[in-house]
Scaffold this motif. Structure first.
Motif, PDB file in Angstrom:
ATOM      1  N   ILE A   6       0.751  -1.279  -0.142  1.00 62.34           N
ATOM      2  CA  ILE A   6      -0.205  -0.009  -0.050  1.00 62.34           C
ATOM      3  C   ILE A   6       0.872   1.187  -0.037  1.00 62.34           C
ATOM      4  CG2 ILE A   6      -1.767   1.382   1.268  1.00 62.34           C
ATOM      5  CD1 ILE A   6      -3.004  -1.391   2.337  1.00 62.34           C
ATOM      6  N   SER A   7       1.824   1.272   0.778  1.00 65.61           N
ATOM      7  CA  SER A   7       2.736   2.573   0.837  1.00 65.61           C
ATOM      8  C   SER A   7       3.383   2.768  -0.190  1.00 65.61           C
ATOM      9  CB  SER A   7       3.786   2.435   2.290  1.00 65.61           C
ATOM     10  OG  SER A   7       2.625   2.191   3.361  1.00 65.61           O
ATOM     11  N   SER A   8       4.108   1.410  -1.027  1.00 67.70           N
ATOM     12  CA  SER A   8       4.687   1.513  -2.141  1.00 67.70           C
ATOM     13  C   SER A   8       3.799   1.934  -3.417  1.00 67.70           C
ATOM     14  CB  SER A   8       5.308   0.121  -2.485  1.00 67.70           C
ATOM     15  OG  SER A   8       5.862   0.305  -3.766  1.00 67.70           O
ATOM     16  N   ASP A   9       2.711   1.688  -3.267  1.00 67.29           N
ATOM     17  CA  ASP A   9       1.746   2.067  -4.621  1.00 67.29           C
ATOM     18  C   ASP A   9       1.571   3.611  -4.320  1.00 67.29           C
ATOM     19  OD1 ASP A   9       1.752  -0.364  -5.494  1.00 67.29           O
ATOM     20  OD2 ASP A   9      -0.159  -1.083  -4.554  1.00 67.29           O
ATOM     21  N   GLU A  65      -1.898  30.583  -6.038  1.00 65.40           N
ATOM     22  CA  GLU A  65      -1.365  32.079  -5.207  1.00 65.40           C
ATOM     23  C   GLU A  65      -1.883  31.907  -3.664  1.00 65.40           C
ATOM     24  OE1 GLU A  65       0.831  34.228  -6.248  1.00 65.40           O
ATOM     25  OE2 GLU A  65       1.157  33.280  -8.300  1.00 65.40           O
ATOM     26  N   GLU A  66      -2.472  30.770  -3.291  1.00 65.98           N
ATOM     27  CA  GLU A  66      -2.859  30.857  -1.981  1.00 65.98           C
ATOM     28  C   GLU A  66      -1.816  30.400  -1.158  1.00 65.98           C
ATOM     29  OE1 GLU A  66      -6.534  28.801  -0.956  1.00 65.98           O
ATOM     30  OE2 GLU A  66      -7.718  30.036  -2.130  1.00 65.98           O
ATOM     31  N   THR A  67      -2.028  30.488   0.176  1.00 65.56           N
ATOM     32  CA  THR A  67      -1.048  29.808   1.098  1.00 65.56           C
ATOM     33  C   THR A  67      -1.480  28.631   1.770  1.00 65.56           C
ATOM     34  OG1 THR A  67       0.322  32.027   1.654  1.00 65.56           O
ATOM     35  CG2 THR A  67       0.301  30.133   3.246  1.00 65.56           C
ATOM     36  N   LEU A  68      -1.106  27.405   1.449  1.00 68.43           N
ATOM     37  CA  LEU A  68      -1.619  26.348   2.066  1.00 68.43           C
ATOM     38  C   LEU A  68      -1.217  25.968   3.494  1.00 68.43           C
ATOM     39  CD1 LEU A  68      -3.078  23.446   1.541  1.00 68.43           C
ATOM     40  CD2 LEU A  68      -0.850  22.654   0.937  1.00 68.43           C
ATOM     41  N   LYS A  69      -2.060  25.685   4.342  1.00 73.03           N
ATOM     42  CA  LYS A  69      -1.882  25.034   5.416  1.00 73.03           C
ATOM     43  C   LYS A  69      -2.689  23.833   5.886  1.00 73.03           C
ATOM     44  CE  LYS A  69      -1.319  26.184  10.633  1.00 73.03           C
ATOM     45  NZ  LYS A  69      -1.579  27.259  11.587  1.00 73.03           N
ATOM     46  N   THR A  70      -1.790  22.712   6.172  1.00 70.79           N
ATOM     47  CA  THR A  70      -2.285  21.454   6.224  1.00 70.79           C
ATOM     48  C   THR A  70      -1.601  20.651   7.167  1.00 70.79           C
ATOM     49  OG1 THR A  70      -3.219  19.440   5.049  1.00 70.79           O
ATOM     50  CG2 THR A  70      -1.155  20.336   4.452  1.00 70.79           C
ATOM     51  N   SER A  71      -2.125  19.638   7.766  1.00 66.62           N
ATOM     52  CA  SER A  71      -1.254  18.919   8.717  1.00 66.62           C
ATOM     53  C   SER A  71      -1.431  17.344   8.371  1.00 66.62           C
ATOM     54  CB  SER A  71      -2.165  18.893  10.169  1.00 66.62           C
ATOM     55  OG  SER A  71      -3.492  18.401   9.857  1.00 66.62           O
ATOM     56  N   PHE A  72      -0.371  16.503   9.100  1.00 65.57           N
ATOM     57  CA  PHE A  72      -0.471  15.131   8.849  1.00 65.57           C
ATOM     58  C   PHE A  72      -1.803  14.474   9.222  1.00 65.57           C
ATOM     59  CE2 PHE A  72       4.341  15.491   9.174  1.00 65.57           C
ATOM     60  CZ  PHE A  72       4.812  14.615   8.313  1.00 65.57           C
ATOM     61  N   LYS A  73      -2.520  14.989   9.866  1.00 64.54           N
ATOM     62  CA  LYS A  73      -3.840  14.351  10.472  1.00 64.54           C
ATOM     63  C   LYS A  73      -4.795  14.602   9.311  1.00 64.54           C
ATOM     64  CE  LYS A  73      -7.190  14.767  14.063  1.00 64.54           C
ATOM     65  NZ  LYS A  73      -7.487  15.542  15.480  1.00 64.54           N
ATOM     66  N   GLU A  74      -4.789  15.587   8.760  1.00 64.05           N
ATOM     67  CA  GLU A  74      -5.634  16.106   7.586  1.00 64.05           C
ATOM     68  C   GLU A  74      -5.391  15.257   6.500  1.00 64.05           C
ATOM     69  OE1 GLU A  74      -7.439  19.697   4.923  1.00 64.05           O
ATOM     70  OE2 GLU A  74      -5.740  19.969   6.115  1.00 64.05           O
ATOM     71  N   ILE A  75      -4.259  15.034   6.265  1.00 65.35           N
ATOM     72  CA  ILE A  75      -3.681  14.456   4.881  1.00 65.35           C
ATOM     73  C   ILE A  75      -4.164  12.803   5.129  1.00 65.35           C
ATOM     74  CG2 ILE A  75      -1.813  13.687   3.496  1.00 65.35           C
ATOM     75  CD1 ILE A  75      -0.625  16.374   4.038  1.00 65.35           C
ATOM     76  N   THR A  76      -3.722  12.327   6.271  1.00 63.43           N
ATOM     77  CA  THR A  76      -3.950  11.006   6.771  1.00 63.43           C
ATOM     78  C   THR A  76      -5.303  10.655   6.577  1.00 63.43           C
ATOM     79  OG1 THR A  76      -1.957  10.839   8.255  1.00 63.43           O
ATOM     80  CG2 THR A  76      -3.500   9.140   8.189  1.00 63.43           C
ATOM     81  N   LYS A  77      -6.404  11.578   7.014  1.00 63.72           N
ATOM     82  CA  LYS A  77      -7.689  11.215   6.953  1.00 63.72           C
ATOM     83  C   LYS A  77      -8.035  11.025   5.529  1.00 63.72           C
ATOM     84  CE  LYS A  77     -11.994  12.812   8.553  1.00 63.72           C
ATOM     85  NZ  LYS A  77     -12.814  14.024   9.367  1.00 63.72           N
ATOM     86  N   LYS A  78      -7.863  12.041   4.701  1.00 64.91           N
ATOM     87  CA  LYS A  78      -8.146  11.853   3.613  1.00 64.91           C
ATOM     88  C   LYS A  78      -7.594  10.852   2.562  1.00 64.91           C
ATOM     89  CE  LYS A  78     -10.705  13.845   0.682  1.00 64.91           C
ATOM     90  NZ  LYS A  78     -12.445  13.876   0.714  1.00 64.91           N
ATOM     91  N   ILE A  79      -6.495  10.323   2.697  1.00 61.71           N
ATOM     92  CA  ILE A  79      -5.944   9.428   1.937  1.00 61.71           C
ATOM     93  C   ILE A  79      -6.582   7.903   2.620  1.00 61.71           C
ATOM     94  CG2 ILE A  79      -3.944   7.931   1.617  1.00 61.71           C
ATOM     95  CD1 ILE A  79      -2.162  10.387   1.722  1.00 61.71           C
ATOM     96  N   TYR A  84      -5.893   3.669  -0.550  1.00 61.78           N
ATOM     97  CA  TYR A  84      -4.639   3.529   0.199  1.00 61.78           C
ATOM     98  C   TYR A  84      -4.498   3.629   1.769  1.00 61.78           C
ATOM     99  CZ  TYR A  84      -2.784   4.980  -4.495  1.00 61.78           C
ATOM    100  OH  TYR A  84      -2.712   4.864  -5.894  1.00 61.78           O
ATOM    101  N   ASN A  85      -5.936   3.162   2.050  1.00 63.83           N
ATOM    102  CA  ASN A  85      -6.070   3.072   3.543  1.00 63.83           C
ATOM    103  C   ASN A  85      -5.194   1.900   4.180  1.00 63.83           C
ATOM    104  OD1 ASN A  85      -7.292   3.186   6.011  1.00 63.83           O
ATOM    105  ND2 ASN A  85      -8.606   1.677   5.451  1.00 63.83           N
ATOM    106  N   GLN A  90       6.194   6.434   7.619  1.00 59.51           N
ATOM    107  CA  GLN A  90       7.596   6.219   7.439  1.00 59.51           C
ATOM    108  C   GLN A  90       7.943   5.349   6.279  1.00 59.51           C
ATOM    109  OE1 GLN A  90       9.299   4.047  10.894  1.00 59.51           O
ATOM    110  NE2 GLN A  90      11.297   4.250   9.889  1.00 59.51           N
ATOM    111  N   GLU A  91       7.241   4.184   5.846  1.00 55.66           N
ATOM    112  CA  GLU A  91       7.436   3.546   4.625  1.00 55.66           C
ATOM    113  C   GLU A  91       7.225   4.360   3.442  1.00 55.66           C
ATOM    114  OE1 GLU A  91       5.705  -1.013   6.354  1.00 55.66           O
ATOM    115  OE2 GLU A  91       4.495   0.421   4.973  1.00 55.66           O
ATOM    116  N   LEU A  92       6.003   5.233   3.419  1.00 57.11           N
ATOM    117  CA  LEU A  92       5.734   6.164   2.308  1.00 57.11           C
ATOM    118  C   LEU A  92       6.912   6.945   1.779  1.00 57.11           C
ATOM    119  CD1 LEU A  92       3.790   7.515   0.305  1.00 57.11           C
ATOM    120  CD2 LEU A  92       2.963   8.752   2.361  1.00 57.11           C
ATOM    121  N   LEU A  93       7.460   7.773   3.233  1.00 56.14           N
ATOM    122  CA  LEU A  93       8.398   8.718   2.920  1.00 56.14           C
ATOM    123  C   LEU A  93       9.807   7.971   2.608  1.00 56.14           C
ATOM    124  CD1 LEU A  93       7.677  11.045   6.112  1.00 56.14           C
ATOM    125  CD2 LEU A  93       7.193  11.630   3.609  1.00 56.14           C
ATOM    126  N   ASP A  94      10.112   6.793   3.028  1.00 59.91           N
ATOM    127  CA  ASP A  94      11.137   6.277   2.586  1.00 59.91           C
ATOM    128  C   ASP A  94      11.152   5.790   1.349  1.00 59.91           C
ATOM    129  OD1 ASP A  94      12.462   6.267   5.168  1.00 59.91           O
ATOM    130  OD2 ASP A  94      12.017   4.154   5.602  1.00 59.91           O
TER     131      ASP A  94
END
Length: 419
Positions: A6-9, A65-79, A84-85, A90-94
Motif C-alpha cells: 500500500i505504501s509503495s503504491d 497563489e494561496e498559502t496552504l496550511k495542512t497537517s499530517f492528520k488532515e492528509i492521513t484522514k483523507k488518504i 490507500y487506507n 515512514q514507509e511512504l516517505l522512505d
C-alpha cells in the motif's frame, strides 16, 4: 517488506503528481523534526500545478497563489478514505524519497552509538597506556573536559582520536628533569604541538591541570605554572631571576662568599637540591634598583623585575622548603599591589613589609593613576594590602619603593640588627 504494498503504491502515485513535490518535502522535514508524523506544514504561493494536485489530494479547492496550511492528520484522514487506507508514513516517505529517512531522535541515537563505539575502540587500543584510566575518568566525569572533547568530536572525530592518543603519549613520557616545551612536544612529531596558540595545547593543559589539582585559566602565567608541574618549561634558559647572597650548591656558595650578584635561570634553580641563606632570611623586591641600594647591608636579596615568572616561583618554593623566611616589598600602584597580592596568595608565609600609610606618604609621587588602572585594585584580596588599596583608590596617586629606600633600610637594620 511493506504491508500489502500500500505504501509503495501510494508513493508511486504521489511521485507522479509533480504538484505535490513541495508538500512532500515539507512533510518529510516535519517528520524528521518531530520524529513522528505529526504537526502542520505551510506552503506559500501555490503554483497552478500545485493548486490542482493538492486540491485533488485533499478533496477541497485550493486556488493558485494561496498559502496552504495542512497537517499530517488532515492528509492521513483523507488518504485513508480511499484505496490507500492503511499506509504507513515512514514507509511512504522512505519509498517516495528513495532513502532510509532517520528522524532527529533516531539520528541522535545512531550518533550516540557511534560515539560510544569511538571511545570503546580508543580505550581498547590504548588499554596498556599508563594514564588511560585517568583520561577515561576525566572524559566521562569532568564537565569542562567532556564539553571540550564533545566539541572536538563533532568537529572532526579523526583529529580528536589523534589528539587523545598524543595526550596519552605525552602523559606516558613526563620527564623527570626540566625539559623545554619544544623538546617535549616533539614526541608528537611536531615541536610546536603544545604552543599556547595551538588548539592542540588546550585539552592537554586542562588534563594536566585536573591531574595536578590546579584551576585552569586562559592566562599565560597559569599555563606556564601547569607545565612546570610536570617539569616542562617554555624557556628554561632565558627565564631567570636576579639573586644576591643565596646558598645552595658549591657554585652558589662560592658566589655568595664573593658577594656576587647571580642571575639564576630555571635550569640552574632546578639543579640545586636545596636553597637557603646564611641568616635564614631573604628580601624580595620588585625593582632592580633596590639591589644596588641595599647591597652594603650584606643581606640576601631577590629581584622580581616586575611580574613574577616561573623561575621566581620555583626559587621561592625551594626557599620555603628550607624554612627560609621571605619578606616582600614593591611599588604602591595597582600593578605593584597585584604582584604583592599574587605572591601572598601563592606563598601565605611571605611577610609584606613597609606597606602602611606612612610608607605611602613618604614615597608618594606626582604620577596620577587612571580609573582603568584603579579598577585592578578590585582584584586584591590580601588583608595586609587593604589599607594601601583604599589609600590608592582615594588619592589616585602612585608611590614607588625607590623613594622608601631609607625606610626599608631602617626596617631591615632595626628588625634584624644588620649593620
Amino acid at each position: 517488506m511493506y504491508m500489502n504494498n500500500i505504501s509503495s503504491d501510494l508513493a508511486i502515485y504521489l511521485k507522479s503528481k509533480k504538484g505535490l513535490s513541495r508538500l512532500m518535502k515539507a512533510l518529510k522535514e516535519k517528520y524528521i523534526s518531530l520524529s513522528r508524523p505529526s504537526g502542520s506544514v505551510v506552503i506559500n504561493k501555490l503554483t497552478e500545478e500545485e493548486s490542482k494536485d493538492i486540491s485533488n489530494l485533499l478533496g477541497k479547492r485550493i486556488d493558485k497563489e494561496e498559502t496552504l496550511k495542512t497537517s499530517f492528520k488532515e492528509i492521513t484522514k483523507k488518504i485513508n478514505e480511499g484505496k490507500y487506507n492503511g499506509f504507513i508514513w515512514q514507509e511512504l516517505l522512505d519509498i517516495y524519497f528513495n532513502e532510509n529517512i532517520k528522524t532527529k531522535e533516531e539520528q541522535k541515537q545512531t550518533n550516540k552509538q557511534e560515539e560510544d563505539i569511538f571511545y570503546e575502540n580508543l580505550y581498547e587500543k590504548n588499554k596498556d597506556k599508563k594514564y588511560i584510566k585517568s583520561l577515561k575518568y576525566l572524559i566521562e566525569n569532568d564537565e569542562n573536559i567532556n564539553k571540550l572533547i564533545k566539541q572536538k568530536y563533532h568537529r572532526n572525530k579523526y583529529s580528536l582520536k589523534e589528539e587523545l592518543e598524543n595526550i596519552l603519549l605525552l602523559l606516558d613520557n613526563i620527564p623527570q628533569v626540566p625539559t623545554s616545551l619544544a623538546v617535549y612536544s616533539s614526541l608528537t612529531g611536531n615541536p610546536h604541538y603544545l604552543d599556547f596558540n595551538k588548539n592542540t595545547s588546550t585539552l592537554f593543559l586542562k588534563v594536566i591541570a585536573k591531574l595536578k589539582n590546579i584551576e585552569y585559566e586562559e592566562k599565560t602565567e597559569v599555563k606556564i605554572n601547569i607545565l612546570s608541574e610536570i617539569n616542562i618549561y617554555t624557556d628554561p634558559v632565558s627565564n631567570f631571576v636576579i639573586t644576591y647572597k643565596l646558598i645552595g650548591n658549591d657554585v652558589l656558595n662560592e658566589l655568595n662568599n664573593k658577594n656576587e650578584v647571580v642571575n639564576l635561570n630555571l635550569l640552574n634553580i632546578n639543579n640545586i637540591d636545596k636553597v637557603s641563606t646564611d641568616s635564614k632570611v631573604v628580601y624580595v623586591f620588585e625593582n632592580p634598583s633596590l639591589l644596588t641600594s641595599l647591597m652594603d647591608l650584606n643581606v640576601p636579596i631577590i629581584i622580581t623585575s616586575g611580574i613574577p615568572n616561573i623561575s621566581l616561583y620555583t626559587l621561592l618554593k625551594k626557599l620555603e622548603e628550607t624554612d627560609t623566611k621571605i619578606y616582600y616589598n614593591g611599588d604602591f600602584d595597582p600593578e605593584g599591589l597585584l604582584i604583592a597580592d599574587k605572591l601572598k596568595l601563592r606563598f601565605p608565609k611571605i611577610e609584606l613589609f613597609c606597606y602602611n600609610k606612612a610608607d605611602y606618604d613618604n614615597a608618594k609621587s606626582k604620577e596620577s593613576i587612571s580609573d582603568s588602572r584603579l579598577k585592578k585594585l578590585n582584584n586584591i584580596s590580601s588583608i595586609e594590602l587593604q589599607e594601601i588599596k583604599d589609600i590608592l583608590s582615594i588619592n589616585k596617586i602612585a608611590a614607588y619603593q625607590e623613594q622608601n629606600i631609607n625606610r626599608i633600610r631602617k626596617y631591615i637594620t632595626k628588625r634584624f640588627d644588620v649593620y
